[in-house]
Design a protein around this motif. Structure first.
Motif, PDB file in Angstrom:
ATOM      1  N   SER A   8       9.839  25.127  17.745  1.00 23.62           N
ATOM      2  CA  SER A   8      10.431  23.884  18.019  1.00 23.62           C
ATOM      3  C   SER A   8      11.165  24.066  19.100  1.00 23.62           C
ATOM      4  O   SER A   8      11.791  23.276  19.444  1.00 23.62           O
ATOM      5  CB  SER A   8      11.146  23.356  16.398  1.00 23.62           C
ATOM      6  N   PHE A   9      12.127  25.250  19.554  1.00 22.22           N
ATOM      7  CA  PHE A   9      12.865  25.229  20.788  1.00 22.22           C
ATOM      8  C   PHE A   9      12.795  25.324  21.728  1.00 22.22           C
ATOM      9  O   PHE A   9      12.901  24.935  23.071  1.00 22.22           O
ATOM     10  CB  PHE A   9      14.123  26.180  20.098  1.00 22.22           C
ATOM     11  N   VAL A  10      11.554  25.811  21.984  1.00 21.51           N
ATOM     12  CA  VAL A  10      10.515  25.836  23.231  1.00 21.51           C
ATOM     13  C   VAL A  10       9.822  25.228  23.536  1.00 21.51           C
ATOM     14  O   VAL A  10       9.021  24.779  23.563  1.00 21.51           O
ATOM     15  CB  VAL A  10      10.402  27.796  23.837  1.00 21.51           C
ATOM     16  N   GLY A  11      10.377  24.505  24.368  1.00 19.84           N
ATOM     17  CA  GLY A  11       9.252  23.012  24.723  1.00 19.84           C
ATOM     18  C   GLY A  11       9.773  21.793  23.510  1.00 19.84           C
ATOM     19  O   GLY A  11      10.282  21.999  22.295  1.00 19.84           O
ATOM     20  N   THR A  12       8.714  21.114  22.971  1.00 20.63           N
ATOM     21  CA  THR A  12       8.950  20.203  22.435  1.00 20.63           C
ATOM     22  C   THR A  12       7.358  20.161  21.797  1.00 20.63           C
ATOM     23  O   THR A  12       5.693  20.573  22.456  1.00 20.63           O
ATOM     24  CB  THR A  12       8.292  18.533  23.446  1.00 20.63           C
ATOM     25  N   ALA A  13       7.672  20.008  20.213  1.00 20.37           N
ATOM     26  CA  ALA A  13       5.835  20.435  19.626  1.00 20.37           C
ATOM     27  C   ALA A  13       6.352  19.963  18.485  1.00 20.37           C
ATOM     28  O   ALA A  13       6.387  19.340  17.481  1.00 20.37           O
ATOM     29  CB  ALA A  13       5.512  21.583  19.612  1.00 20.37           C
ATOM     30  N   ASN A  14       4.528  19.515  17.690  1.00 17.68           N
ATOM     31  CA  ASN A  14       4.075  19.292  16.954  1.00 17.68           C
ATOM     32  C   ASN A  14       3.823  20.275  15.554  1.00 17.68           C
ATOM     33  O   ASN A  14       3.187  21.077  16.231  1.00 17.68           O
ATOM     34  CB  ASN A  14       3.164  18.297  16.806  1.00 17.68           C
ATOM     35  N   LEU A  15       4.894  20.180  14.586  1.00 22.54           N
ATOM     36  CA  LEU A  15       4.243  21.446  13.738  1.00 22.54           C
ATOM     37  C   LEU A  15       3.767  20.953  12.460  1.00 22.54           C
ATOM     38  O   LEU A  15       4.676  20.149  11.950  1.00 22.54           O
ATOM     39  CB  LEU A  15       5.896  22.136  13.492  1.00 22.54           C
ATOM     40  N   PRO A  71       2.439  18.161  22.783  1.00 26.90           N
ATOM     41  CA  PRO A  71       1.881  16.591  22.878  1.00 26.90           C
ATOM     42  C   PRO A  71       1.651  16.140  23.984  1.00 26.90           C
ATOM     43  O   PRO A  71       0.973  15.574  24.131  1.00 26.90           O
ATOM     44  CB  PRO A  71       4.195  16.262  22.857  1.00 26.90           C
ATOM     45  N   HIS A  72       1.611  17.498  25.416  1.00 24.47           N
ATOM     46  CA  HIS A  72       0.667  17.269  26.733  1.00 24.47           C
ATOM     47  C   HIS A  72      -0.579  17.200  26.651  1.00 24.47           C
ATOM     48  O   HIS A  72      -1.126  16.964  27.011  1.00 24.47           O
ATOM     49  CB  HIS A  72       1.246  17.129  28.052  1.00 24.47           C
ATOM     50  N   LEU A  73      -1.148  17.888  25.235  1.00 24.00           N
ATOM     51  CA  LEU A  73      -1.888  18.316  25.182  1.00 24.00           C
ATOM     52  C   LEU A  73      -2.960  17.316  24.054  1.00 24.00           C
ATOM     53  O   LEU A  73      -4.253  17.824  23.726  1.00 24.00           O
ATOM     54  CB  LEU A  73      -2.563  20.078  24.836  1.00 24.00           C
ATOM     55  N   ILE A  74      -2.465  16.521  23.542  1.00 27.11           N
ATOM     56  CA  ILE A  74      -3.029  15.768  22.699  1.00 27.11           C
ATOM     57  C   ILE A  74      -4.050  14.114  23.514  1.00 27.11           C
ATOM     58  O   ILE A  74      -3.068  13.839  24.480  1.00 27.11           O
ATOM     59  CB  ILE A  74      -2.395  14.789  21.962  1.00 27.11           C
ATOM     60  N   HIS A  97       3.102  12.499   8.266  1.00 31.29           N
ATOM     61  CA  HIS A  97       3.941  12.894   9.318  1.00 31.29           C
ATOM     62  C   HIS A  97       3.668  12.469  10.661  1.00 31.29           C
ATOM     63  O   HIS A  97       2.855  11.990  11.375  1.00 31.29           O
ATOM     64  CB  HIS A  97       2.929  14.896   9.045  1.00 31.29           C
ATOM     65  N   ARG A  98       5.119  12.554  11.493  1.00 28.90           N
ATOM     66  CA  ARG A  98       5.012  12.069  13.175  1.00 28.90           C
ATOM     67  C   ARG A  98       4.327  13.070  13.920  1.00 28.90           C
ATOM     68  O   ARG A  98       4.834  14.061  13.942  1.00 28.90           O
ATOM     69  CB  ARG A  98       6.216  11.570  13.206  1.00 28.90           C
ATOM     70  N   VAL A  99       3.096  11.958  14.343  1.00 30.05           N
ATOM     71  CA  VAL A  99       2.727  13.104  16.100  1.00 30.05           C
ATOM     72  C   VAL A  99       3.035  12.743  16.874  1.00 30.05           C
ATOM     73  O   VAL A  99       3.042  11.125  17.353  1.00 30.05           O
ATOM     74  CB  VAL A  99       1.162  13.189  15.151  1.00 30.05           C
ATOM     75  N   MET A 100       3.316  13.182  17.906  1.00 30.81           N
ATOM     76  CA  MET A 100       4.582  13.057  19.320  1.00 30.81           C
ATOM     77  C   MET A 100       2.364  13.385  20.355  1.00 30.81           C
ATOM     78  O   MET A 100       1.871  14.249  20.051  1.00 30.81           O
ATOM     79  CB  MET A 100       4.954  13.157  19.962  1.00 30.81           C
ATOM     80  N   ALA A 101       2.459  12.133  21.564  1.00 33.08           N
ATOM     81  CA  ALA A 101       1.028  12.572  21.919  1.00 33.08           C
ATOM     82  C   ALA A 101       1.198  11.885  23.363  1.00 33.08           C
ATOM     83  O   ALA A 101       2.502  10.902  24.032  1.00 33.08           O
ATOM     84  CB  ALA A 101      -0.351  12.153  21.785  1.00 33.08           C
ATOM     85  N   ASP A 102       1.958  12.840  24.546  1.00 31.83           N
ATOM     86  CA  ASP A 102       2.447  12.473  25.871  1.00 31.83           C
ATOM     87  C   ASP A 102       0.599  12.382  26.712  1.00 31.83           C
ATOM     88  O   ASP A 102       0.511  13.262  26.984  1.00 31.83           O
ATOM     89  CB  ASP A 102       3.179  13.634  26.575  1.00 31.83           C
ATOM     90  N   VAL A 103       1.087  10.824  26.935  1.00 37.74           N
ATOM     91  CA  VAL A 103      -0.811  10.606  27.729  1.00 37.74           C
ATOM     92  C   VAL A 103      -0.079  10.017  28.562  1.00 37.74           C
ATOM     93  O   VAL A 103       1.071   9.501  29.041  1.00 37.74           O
ATOM     94  CB  VAL A 103      -1.122   9.212  27.171  1.00 37.74           C
ATOM     95  N   ARG A 104      -0.976  10.278  30.112  1.00 37.62           N
ATOM     96  CA  ARG A 104      -0.630   9.470  31.326  1.00 37.62           C
ATOM     97  C   ARG A 104      -0.685   8.606  30.890  1.00 37.62           C
ATOM     98  O   ARG A 104      -0.737   8.358  30.213  1.00 37.62           O
ATOM     99  CB  ARG A 104      -1.561  10.143  32.437  1.00 37.62           C
ATOM    100  N   GLU A 105       0.806   7.408  31.892  1.00 40.79           N
ATOM    101  CA  GLU A 105       0.870   5.894  31.952  1.00 40.79           C
ATOM    102  C   GLU A 105      -0.322   5.033  32.144  1.00 40.79           C
ATOM    103  O   GLU A 105      -1.015   5.276  32.225  1.00 40.79           O
ATOM    104  CB  GLU A 105       1.707   5.868  34.043  1.00 40.79           C
ATOM    105  N   LEU A 106       0.203   4.470  30.651  1.00 42.42           N
ATOM    106  CA  LEU A 106      -0.889   3.412  30.622  1.00 42.42           C
ATOM    107  C   LEU A 106      -1.122   2.340  30.825  1.00 42.42           C
ATOM    108  O   LEU A 106       0.467   1.727  30.759  1.00 42.42           O
ATOM    109  CB  LEU A 106      -0.823   3.384  29.062  1.00 42.42           C
ATOM    110  N   ARG A 107      -1.541   1.588  31.511  1.00 44.57           N
ATOM    111  CA  ARG A 107      -1.875   0.342  31.734  1.00 44.57           C
ATOM    112  C   ARG A 107      -1.165  -1.263  31.036  1.00 44.57           C
ATOM    113  O   ARG A 107       0.162  -1.821  30.810  1.00 44.57           O
ATOM    114  CB  ARG A 107      -2.407  -0.750  32.892  1.00 44.57           C
TER     115      ARG A 107
END
Length: 391
Positions: free
Chosen positions: A243-250, A293-296, A348-358
């Protein structure tokens, strides 16, 4: 530039504890064990009050431990005053003397150590050239920018040719652009001075991941984890590190056992997920699933129906290409090159970082989230609370 030999470098914290108060009731560093190898850059990373600055000040000699030892280059320096430890130090506010010109500031420590006068001019020129400040030798600190003052403070420390350089959040007063530039400069300086050990205190994870060979993660006065930046980011060993090194879904899961084809299966709200990394996970044990998040990835809701409650995970196997979770989109944040999606899955809140969506999904839409087994890590529940020590 000549530096101290390897026998003068390297730091060893040997079961160091620091406590304050009449009865030593306020522990600020607890049984701290850590080795910084000769020539290594070690970052101390942690939230405010975690003990990282205290650890640095113990090495500098400004704080005396109530127990344990500090060794520099194999020499016990626990009882020595700061000026006998052969170290250089750069602090947050740089501590430049306003009435002295740049060259005089750099010379101050050399004169205090009674360096031969014939050597001082050469060392000043050498370090100012190395830090890109040679053209500013005759200026006063007030005539310099924050980044330039930081370089002068660094030149003053390097002029002593220390075997160990201590950096206490030296970039915290700089704006983002200057901070990025100084990170590059610090990395370059260390390549030019490979024998010098650096102990770098920061609460900024980008600084730690960019500059350090290894990162020690502290929390509540204890060492929680230690490893290379890649190890801590990709394969964290504790939930706090994740949780502290980067952002993570736990996500809280229950271990089901070994999966076919390797890895471990874990259940999250009735859904079985496969994880490649889960050493020591026993069937039936509680654990924490970590995925960045960026791996989701984001996909449409397919034949695996969301069911009457789209905010829950659905029983059944994950998709053929990996793990799939279903939920309802609750928030979208545009971050330039990416959109961050917040999805409610089984409460539970799950974060996903996806390439910019139109055209991002609308709030309230049902969405499917995908991630590969090799992109998830299972952290045993026992390691999320216990401190860890690494030499």
């Amino acid at each position: 530039m000549a530096t101290a030999g390897q026998s003068d470098t390297g730091i060893r914290f040997d079961d160091v504890s620091v406590a304050y108060g009449r009865h030593r009731e306020h522990t600020v560093l607890d049984s701290f064990d850590l080795t910084v190898e000769p020539g290594e850059v070690m970052a101390l990373l942690g939230p405010s009050g975690s003990g990282k600055t205290t650890a640095l000040r113990v090495v500098a000699g400004f704080v005396q431990p109530v127990s344990g030892r500090v060794l520099i280059g194999g020499r016990d320096v626990t009882g020595l005053p700061p000026y006998q430890r052969g170290i250089g130090m750069v602090v947050q506010q740089y501590a430049l003397f306003p009435h002295m010109k740049v060259a005089e500031n750099v010379a101050f420590g050399l004169k205090a150590r009674k360096t031969p006068r014939a050597e001082i001019a050469g060392r000043i020129a050498e370090t100012l050239e190395m830090t890109g400040m040679a053209a500013y030798a005759d200026r006063y600190p007030r005539e310099l920018s924050g980044g330039q003052q930081q370089r002068v403070a660094l030149a003053r420390a390097l002029a002593l040719r220390p075997g160990v350089l201590l950096l206490d959040e030296p970039l915290s007063a700089l704006d983002a652009r200057l901070r990025s530039g100084m990170l590059t400069e610090l990395a370059r300086l260390h390549r030019e001075l490979p024998g010098m050990s650096l102990l770098y205190v920061t609460h900024d994870q980008v600084e730690a991941l960019t500059l350090a060979d290894r990162v020690a993660v502290l929390d509540k006065a204890r060492l929680r984890d230690c490893g290379t930046p890649q190890e801590l980011y990709r394969r964290p060993r504790t939930a706090f590190t994740a949780s502290f090194v980067g952002t993570a879904n736990l996500l809280p899961v229950t271990v089901c056992g070994r999966a076919e084809g390797g890895g471990v299966e874990a259940e999250f709200a009735g859904r079985r997920l496969r994880v490649s990394v889960g050493e020591g996970a026993a069937a039936g044990a509680g654990a924490t699933l970590c995925v960045r998040p960026h791996l989701i990835g984001l996909g449409p809701v397919g034949p695996d129906p969301v069911g009457p409650d789209p905010g829950s995970a659905v029983p059944g196997p994950a998709g053929a290409s990996g793990n799939t979770l279903y939920g309802r989109l609750t928030d979208v944040q545009w971050r330039g090159s990416t959109h961050r999606l917040y999805v409610s899955v089984a409460g539970h809140r799950v974060m996903a970082d996806v390439r910019e969506l139109r055209e991002p999904p609308a709030l309230g839409d049902e969405v499917a989230l995908h991630f590969a087994p090799e992109d998830a890590v299972l952290v045993p529940a026992g390691l999320t609370e216990d401190g860890m020590r690494h030499g």
